[in-house]
Scaffold this motif. Structure first.
Motif, mmCIF file in Angstrom:
data_model
loop_
_atom_site.group_PDB
_atom_site.id
_atom_site.type_symbol
_atom_site.label_atom_id
_atom_site.label_comp_id
_atom_site.label_asym_id
_atom_site.label_seq_id
_atom_site.Cartn_x
_atom_site.Cartn_y
_atom_site.Cartn_z
ATOM 1 N N PRO A 1 0.966 -1.144 0.012
ATOM 2 C CA PRO A 1 0.094 0.169 0.322
ATOM 3 C C PRO A 1 0.915 1.315 0.267
ATOM 4 N N THR A 2 0.696 2.055 -0.735
ATOM 5 C CA THR A 2 1.776 3.657 -0.799
ATOM 6 C C THR A 2 0.276 4.626 0.163
ATOM 7 N N ALA A 3 1.219 5.202 0.641
ATOM 8 C CA ALA A 3 1.031 6.319 1.528
ATOM 9 C C ALA A 3 -0.040 7.118 1.261
ATOM 10 N N SER A 4 -0.987 7.689 0.940
ATOM 11 C CA SER A 4 -2.154 8.994 0.228
ATOM 12 C C SER A 4 -1.062 10.203 0.054
ATOM 13 N N PRO A 5 -0.935 10.878 -0.697
ATOM 14 C CA PRO A 5 -0.533 11.937 -0.744
ATOM 15 C C PRO A 5 -0.996 13.719 0.050
ATOM 16 N N ARG A 6 -2.411 12.767 0.452
ATOM 17 C CA ARG A 6 -2.948 13.583 0.933
ATOM 18 C C ARG A 6 -2.651 13.767 2.816
ATOM 19 N N ARG A 7 -2.593 14.336 3.826
ATOM 20 C CA ARG A 7 -2.295 13.472 4.534
ATOM 21 C C ARG A 7 -3.250 14.670 5.537
ATOM 22 N N ALA A 8 -3.833 14.312 6.587
ATOM 23 C CA ALA A 8 -4.616 14.270 7.550
ATOM 24 C C ALA A 8 -4.311 15.591 8.114
ATOM 25 N N ARG A 9 -5.511 16.115 7.984
ATOM 26 C CA ARG A 9 -4.942 18.308 8.419
ATOM 27 C C ARG A 9 -6.092 18.220 9.725
ATOM 28 N N HIS A 10 -5.517 18.592 10.708
ATOM 29 C CA HIS A 10 -6.505 19.186 11.792
ATOM 30 C C HIS A 10 -6.887 19.861 11.652
ATOM 31 N N ARG A 11 -8.386 19.911 12.043
ATOM 32 C CA ARG A 11 -9.382 20.999 11.835
ATOM 33 C C ARG A 11 -9.260 21.920 13.530
ATOM 34 N N ARG A 12 -8.905 23.026 13.358
ATOM 35 C CA ARG A 12 -9.425 24.402 14.694
ATOM 36 C C ARG A 12 -10.946 23.988 14.980
ATOM 37 N N TYR B 1 -9.964 29.949 17.121
ATOM 38 C CA TYR B 1 -10.299 31.313 16.486
ATOM 39 C C TYR B 1 -11.159 32.447 17.670
ATOM 40 N N LEU B 2 -11.919 32.232 18.369
ATOM 41 C CA LEU B 2 -12.767 32.702 18.855
ATOM 42 C C LEU B 2 -11.285 33.315 20.350
ATOM 43 N N GLY B 3 -11.233 32.406 20.654
ATOM 44 C CA GLY B 3 -9.796 32.954 21.541
ATOM 45 C C GLY B 3 -8.784 33.593 20.984
ATOM 46 N N GLU B 4 -8.119 33.157 19.708
ATOM 47 C CA GLU B 4 -7.051 34.499 19.052
ATOM 48 C C GLU B 4 -7.897 36.074 18.368
ATOM 49 N N LEU B 5 -9.344 35.981 18.219
ATOM 50 C CA LEU B 5 -10.291 36.910 17.481
ATOM 51 C C LEU B 5 -9.961 38.375 19.084
ATOM 52 N N LEU B 6 -10.139 36.988 20.574
ATOM 53 C CA LEU B 6 -10.398 37.848 21.493
ATOM 54 C C LEU B 6 -8.948 38.169 22.054
ATOM 55 N N ILE B 7 -7.777 37.531 21.960
ATOM 56 C CA ILE B 7 -6.239 38.126 22.173
ATOM 57 C C ILE B 7 -6.080 39.543 21.104
#
Length: 297
Positions: free
Chosen positions: A9-20, A25-31
């Motif tokens: 089996p070949t590794a998929s070129p797509r990596r699983a992305r971690h969704r924030r 995003y609300l914490g970043e906005l408040l900061i």
């Protein structure tokens, strides 16, 4: 018998992305919102001082206050320089000379003491350092009267040495630089000792160039404290030609604050310029010190 090909089996070129999550995003906005509000709060007084220094004196007390220049009367700055109430160049030079001498003295004495406390071993070292730290708990106003008596007995009243000598070292500077020296790897000192370097050479040529961030921070804080020192010149100086720039700004206010407010704030803006320039110059050494402390394994 034919071999059956096995497919790996070949590794998929797509990596699983971690969704924030939206909360991130609300914490970043408040900061960011908090930082922007704090920046506005810090910048607003300086903006008002600069804007008011360029206005007519009659518009200095206008309400609500304008934080942006509504007029550009640059002659207010020229009026401060040529004011008959103060000797601008003399007062400016007095403050600059005292601040530079105090800063140079503290960088030298504090770095030497910090090197001794961090890298030398002698009886009573920790106890003596604890005494230095204990002196930081004493308010400066408590030592004003003893310092005044000592300066008077030494015959240094009405001289700039009365402001320079008491400020040649500081417990805070020793503590700050000691932490910087202790953060450096001990292998540097061991290698220098193998090469036959003395403790003075280790201090001056090996370790001191690596504590650039600490030296820059101490230099900026010391320069600011000496440049803005008001109670010291008011207490120890008597002659008009020995006064410093903070005394000049007070004289611009006139009797009972009847002076030109625009001229006073123009003097305040002029007093900010050397400290800002000193900080910009020291910032380069901070970056160089951080680059020098990077050691390869």
């Amino acid at each position: 018998m034919t071999a059956i090909p096995v497919t790996t089996p070949t590794a998929s070129p797509r990596r699983a992305r971690h969704r924030r999550s939206p909360w991130w995003y609300l914490g970043e906005l408040l900061i960011w919102a908090f930082l922007i509000v704090m920046a506005i709060i810090e910048f607003a007084p300086i903006s008002w001082i600069f804007a008011t220094s360029l206005r007519n004196p009659a518009d200095s007390f206008k309400l609500p206050p304008d934080f942006w220049p509504t007029a550009f009367h640059w002659e207010n700055y020229l009026a401060v320089i040529q004011s008959p109430r103060i000797q601008f160049l003399r007062f400016f030079w007095n403050s600059l000379k005292i601040a530079l001498l105090v800063t140079a003295a503290q960088l030298l004495t504090c770095s030497m003491a910090a090197f001794a406390f961090a890298r030398l071993r002698f009886p009573g070292r920790d106890l003596l350092f604890f005494g230095f730290l204990s002196s930081m708990m004493v308010p400066a106003t408590v030592t004003l009267i003893p310092t005044f008596i000592l300066i008077r007995q030494l015959g240094l009243m009405d001289s700039h040495w009365a402001l320079i000598l008491p400020a040649t070292t500081s417990a805070f500077g020793v503590f700050l630089l000691r932490q910087q020296f202790m953060s450096l790897p001990g292998e540097l000192v061991d290698a220098a000792k193998i090469d036959g370097a003395s403790f003075l050479r280790i201090y001056w040529q090996v370790l001191l160039p690596l504590v650039g961030p600490g030296l820059s921070a101490l230099g900026v804080l010391t320069f600011l404290g000496s440049w803005n020192n008001f109670i010291g010149p008011l207490l120890f100086l008597r002659s008009w030609e020995n006064y410093t720039f903070p005394i000049a700004i007070v004289n611009l206010q006139g009797y009972m604050g009847t002076g030109n407010r625009a001229h006073v704030l123009a003097g305040v803006m002029i007093s900010i310029f050397p400290t800002l320039l000193f900080f910009l110059l020291a910032q380069r050494f901070v970056i160089r010190g951080i680059a020098l402390t990077g050691l390869k394994g």
